[in-house]
Each structure stands twice: as C-alpha cells, then as structure tokens.
Design an enzyme around this catalytic site. Structure first.
Site, PDB file in Angstrom:
ATOM      1  N   ASN A   1       2.104  -1.349  -4.260  1.00 47.68           N
ATOM      2  CA  ASN A   1       1.911  -2.433  -3.308  1.00 47.68           C
ATOM      3  C   ASN A   1       0.477  -2.948  -3.473  1.00 47.68           C
ATOM      4  OD1 ASN A   1       1.359  -3.885  -0.763  1.00 47.68           O
ATOM      5  ND2 ASN A   1       3.347  -3.065  -0.136  1.00 47.68           N
ATOM      6  N   SER A   2       0.308  -4.250  -3.502  1.00 55.68           N
ATOM      7  CA  SER A   2      -1.025  -4.817  -3.742  1.00 55.68           C
ATOM      8  C   SER A   2      -1.845  -5.028  -2.462  1.00 55.68           C
ATOM      9  CB  SER A   2      -0.905  -6.128  -4.523  1.00 55.68           C
ATOM     10  OG  SER A   2      -0.072  -7.043  -3.865  1.00 55.68           O
TER      11      SER A   2
END
Length: 166
Positions: A40-41
């Site tokens: 997940n960024s």
C-alpha cells in the site's frame, strides 16, 4: 462472509483534516495498524508529505500526522466481506462510524479526504445523505493508495495526495 470491524479513529484536538478509508484490509486487521500492507502506498506518500514514512515506527508515524493536524479513520465501523477488496464488501451489511459525534467533538475538522472511491461512496450514502456532514467541511476523493489500484502510478497518487498538505 466474515464480519470485519474497523479501528478507532486516530485523532486529537488539533485535527483539522480527516483522511477516511473504507475498511482495513486483512494485513492491516492482522497487524492492528492502518495501511499495514507493505504494497500500500499510503505510508510512503505520508513520508513524502509529512515525514511520516515507513522508516519510522507506526507510533511515530501516527504522532507526525497528528502533529500536522491529520486524523485517520474509516467510514465503516463494520461490514461483511471476504478478503480485503472493497468490491467484496456486502453493501447491505455496511454500518458507518459515528460521524455526528466525531464532528461535534472535533469542530476544527474542515476537510475530509477519501482514500479511494469506495470510501467516498460509503460516506455519501451513510453520512451525507442522512444530513450528518457539516456543510462547512470540504470533501475530496483522492486516488486509492491500495495495491489493488495498481493502474495509477505512485507518482500520480503522490501528486494528487499533495492536496492533503496544502
């Protein structure tokens, strides 16, 4: 389908900005931490914007965001879902968190950012449509930081998420 529950809000009295997800995914639920999936960024973007990135401990990241007036929560308090994908949430099972109480206790919140389309849709249905969203609070959807949103490059996500810092 499995019933899943979200986390408590991460906020204090300095909060003026609220970032809302829909419901934590399996890696986050297992770790007991927002955005725990390493793909997940969210945290890399928070690192770029607020020095609240993955090199810091989770507690340090949360403190950095709170120091910047940023709160984290999810639209949904609970729902039925298999897996982690928002598309797997049973819409008939969605129960929203108590936003009326949140806005009453935290009147400084003036901006709400949605981490993706599902968070925005659920919020509009459960909060806005019921007249529970203060008219003075701005809303904006940002591209999902989820690895499921692989079609949007991280650089493009970061560019959009700069609105949170502005």
């Amino acid at each position: 389908m499995t019933v899943v529950h979200s986390f408590p809000a991460v906020l204090d009295d300095r909060a003026d900005t609220l970032i809302l997800g829909s419901m934590p995914g399996i890696p986050s639920l297992a770790a007991g931490m927002y955005y725990a999936n390493p793909r997940n960024s969210f945290w890399p973007i928070m690192g770029e914007l607020f020095d609240a990135g993955p090199r810091q401990t989770y507690a340090q990241r949360l403190r950095r965001l709170q120091d910047e007036g940023i709160a984290l929560w999810d639209v949904l308090k609970l729902c039925r879902r298999e897996g982690s994908l928002d598309s797997s949430i049973d819409p008939d099972s969605e129960v929203a968190n108590d936003f009326a109480a949140l806005f009453e206790r935290h009147p400084r919140i003036g901006r709400v950012f949605f981490n993706g389309a599902k968070a925005e849709q659920a919020y509009r249905r459960a909060v806005v449509a019921r007249g529970l969203h203060p008219e003075s609070v701005a809303m904006a959807r940002l591209p999902s930081t989820s690895p499921a949103n692989a079609g949007t490059p991280v650089a493009d996500k970061l560019a959009a998420w700069r609105a949170v810092a502005g």
